[in-house]
Design a protein around this motif. Structure first.
Motif, PDB file in Angstrom:
ATOM      1  N   UNK A   1       1.001  -1.042   0.124  1.00 35.66           N
ATOM      2  CA  UNK A   1       0.031   0.046   0.141  1.00 35.66           C
ATOM      3  C   UNK A   1       0.856   1.110  -0.020  1.00 35.66           C
ATOM      4  N   UNK A   2       0.265   2.529  -0.364  1.00 34.49           N
ATOM      5  CA  UNK A   2       0.790   3.599  -0.092  1.00 34.49           C
ATOM      6  C   UNK A   2       1.674   4.174   0.974  1.00 34.49           C
ATOM      7  N   UNK A   3       1.216   3.558   2.056  1.00 26.82           N
ATOM      8  CA  UNK A   3       1.739   4.002   3.362  1.00 26.82           C
ATOM      9  C   UNK A   3       3.413   3.448   3.463  1.00 26.82           C
ATOM     10  N   UNK A   4       3.643   2.450   2.529  1.00 29.64           N
ATOM     11  CA  UNK A   4       4.838   1.706   2.802  1.00 29.64           C
ATOM     12  C   UNK A   4       5.765   1.935   1.633  1.00 29.64           C
ATOM     13  N   UNK A   5       4.983   2.292   0.518  1.00 26.33           N
ATOM     14  CA  UNK A   5       6.008   2.607  -0.987  1.00 26.33           C
ATOM     15  C   UNK A   5       5.019   3.421  -1.505  1.00 26.33           C
ATOM     16  N   UNK A   6       5.807   4.187  -2.550  1.00 29.12           N
ATOM     17  CA  UNK A   6       5.264   5.075  -3.547  1.00 29.12           C
ATOM     18  C   UNK A   6       4.292   4.313  -4.813  1.00 29.12           C
ATOM     19  N   UNK A   7       3.177   4.491  -4.762  1.00 25.69           N
ATOM     20  CA  UNK A   7       2.352   3.859  -5.933  1.00 25.69           C
ATOM     21  C   UNK A   7       2.025   4.980  -6.921  1.00 25.69           C
ATOM     22  N   UNK A   8       2.942   4.525  -8.226  1.00 27.19           N
ATOM     23  CA  UNK A   8       2.358   5.639  -9.364  1.00 27.19           C
ATOM     24  C   UNK A   8       2.021   4.718 -10.506  1.00 27.19           C
ATOM     25  N   UNK A   9       0.760   5.069 -10.976  1.00 28.02           N
ATOM     26  CA  UNK A   9       0.248   4.213 -12.134  1.00 28.02           C
ATOM     27  C   UNK A   9      -0.369   2.873 -11.604  1.00 28.02           C
ATOM     28  N   UNK A  10      -0.552   2.829 -10.518  1.00 26.71           N
ATOM     29  CA  UNK A  10      -1.150   1.611  -9.879  1.00 26.71           C
ATOM     30  C   UNK A  10      -0.129   0.514  -9.264  1.00 26.71           C
ATOM     31  N   UNK A  11       1.161   1.043  -9.710  1.00 29.73           N
ATOM     32  CA  UNK A  11       2.166  -0.071  -9.312  1.00 29.73           C
ATOM     33  C   UNK A  11       3.026   0.547  -8.305  1.00 29.73           C
ATOM     34  N   UNK A  12       3.890  -0.483  -7.628  1.00 29.35           N
ATOM     35  CA  UNK A  12       5.034  -0.026  -6.675  1.00 29.35           C
ATOM     36  C   UNK A  12       6.266   0.078  -7.556  1.00 29.35           C
ATOM     37  N   UNK A  13       7.443   0.573  -7.229  1.00 30.94           N
ATOM     38  CA  UNK A  13       8.574   0.581  -7.970  1.00 30.94           C
ATOM     39  C   UNK A  13       9.055  -0.844  -8.336  1.00 30.94           C
ATOM     40  N   UNK A  14       9.276  -1.608  -7.332  1.00 32.07           N
ATOM     41  CA  UNK A  14       9.534  -2.837  -7.564  1.00 32.07           C
ATOM     42  C   UNK A  14       8.916  -3.686  -8.827  1.00 32.07           C
ATOM     43  N   UNK A  15       7.429  -3.397  -8.771  1.00 28.74           N
ATOM     44  CA  UNK A  15       6.637  -4.318  -9.642  1.00 28.74           C
ATOM     45  C   UNK A  15       6.721  -3.820 -10.995  1.00 28.74           C
ATOM     46  N   UNK A  16       6.880  -2.265 -11.021  1.00 29.35           N
ATOM     47  CA  UNK A  16       6.917  -1.566 -12.389  1.00 29.35           C
ATOM     48  C   UNK A  16       8.289  -1.876 -12.804  1.00 29.35           C
ATOM     49  N   UNK A  17       9.329  -2.114 -12.243  1.00 23.51           N
ATOM     50  CA  UNK A  17      10.809  -2.543 -12.968  1.00 23.51           C
ATOM     51  C   UNK A  17      10.491  -3.813 -13.414  1.00 23.51           C
TER      52      UNK A  17
END
Length: 125
Positions: free
Chosen positions: A55-71
């Motif tokens: 969730x957005x309280x633990x990581x930044x969510x952009x475009x529905x995905x966290x940075x790890x999943x986006x990478x």
């Protein structure tokens, strides 16, 4: 209700009225009903990653995905474009016309065979 009845009753209506007026049980106290619980209000929505549910309280969510999943997603797209990943495979069972391996079954004929094997008379239509 039957306590104190007279030996003889000359006026049954008067007796009933008198007993109803003077010997009525006390009125029950009204039971207070609890107030209906208030409906919860949504005051803030929390965004979550569509892949890993972070969730957005633990990581930044952009475009529905966290940075790890986006990478990970961008690496998979790059591998597909480079031809290293075969994602175009569709199983034969999902194709519009099945592969030659699958036998086409004549359902009415098969049903007649099953009825005959069971000793039932053939259907007449």
């Amino acid at each position: 209700m039957t306590d104190g009845l007279p030996a003889t009753v000359n006026n049954p209506g008067g007796l009933a009225r008198n007993r109803l007026e003077n010997r009525m049980p006390p009125k029950k106290a009204k039971i207070r009903q609890k107030a209906a619980p208030r409906r919860a209000r949504v005051t803030r929505a929390v965004m979550a990653c569509m892949s890993c549910d972070a969730d957005e309280r633990t990581t930044e969510i952009r475009g529905g995905m966290c940075p790890d999943c986006r990478a990970e997603y961008e690496a998979a797209v790059a591998a597909e474009e480079a031809g290293l990943l075969d994602v175009g495979y569709v199983p034969d069972t999902f194709l519009a016309a099945p592969n030659a391996v699958y036998e086409v079954v004549n359902v009415p004929r098969r049903a007649a065979e099953v009825r005959a094997a069971a000793g039932l008379p053939p259907r007449t239509e």
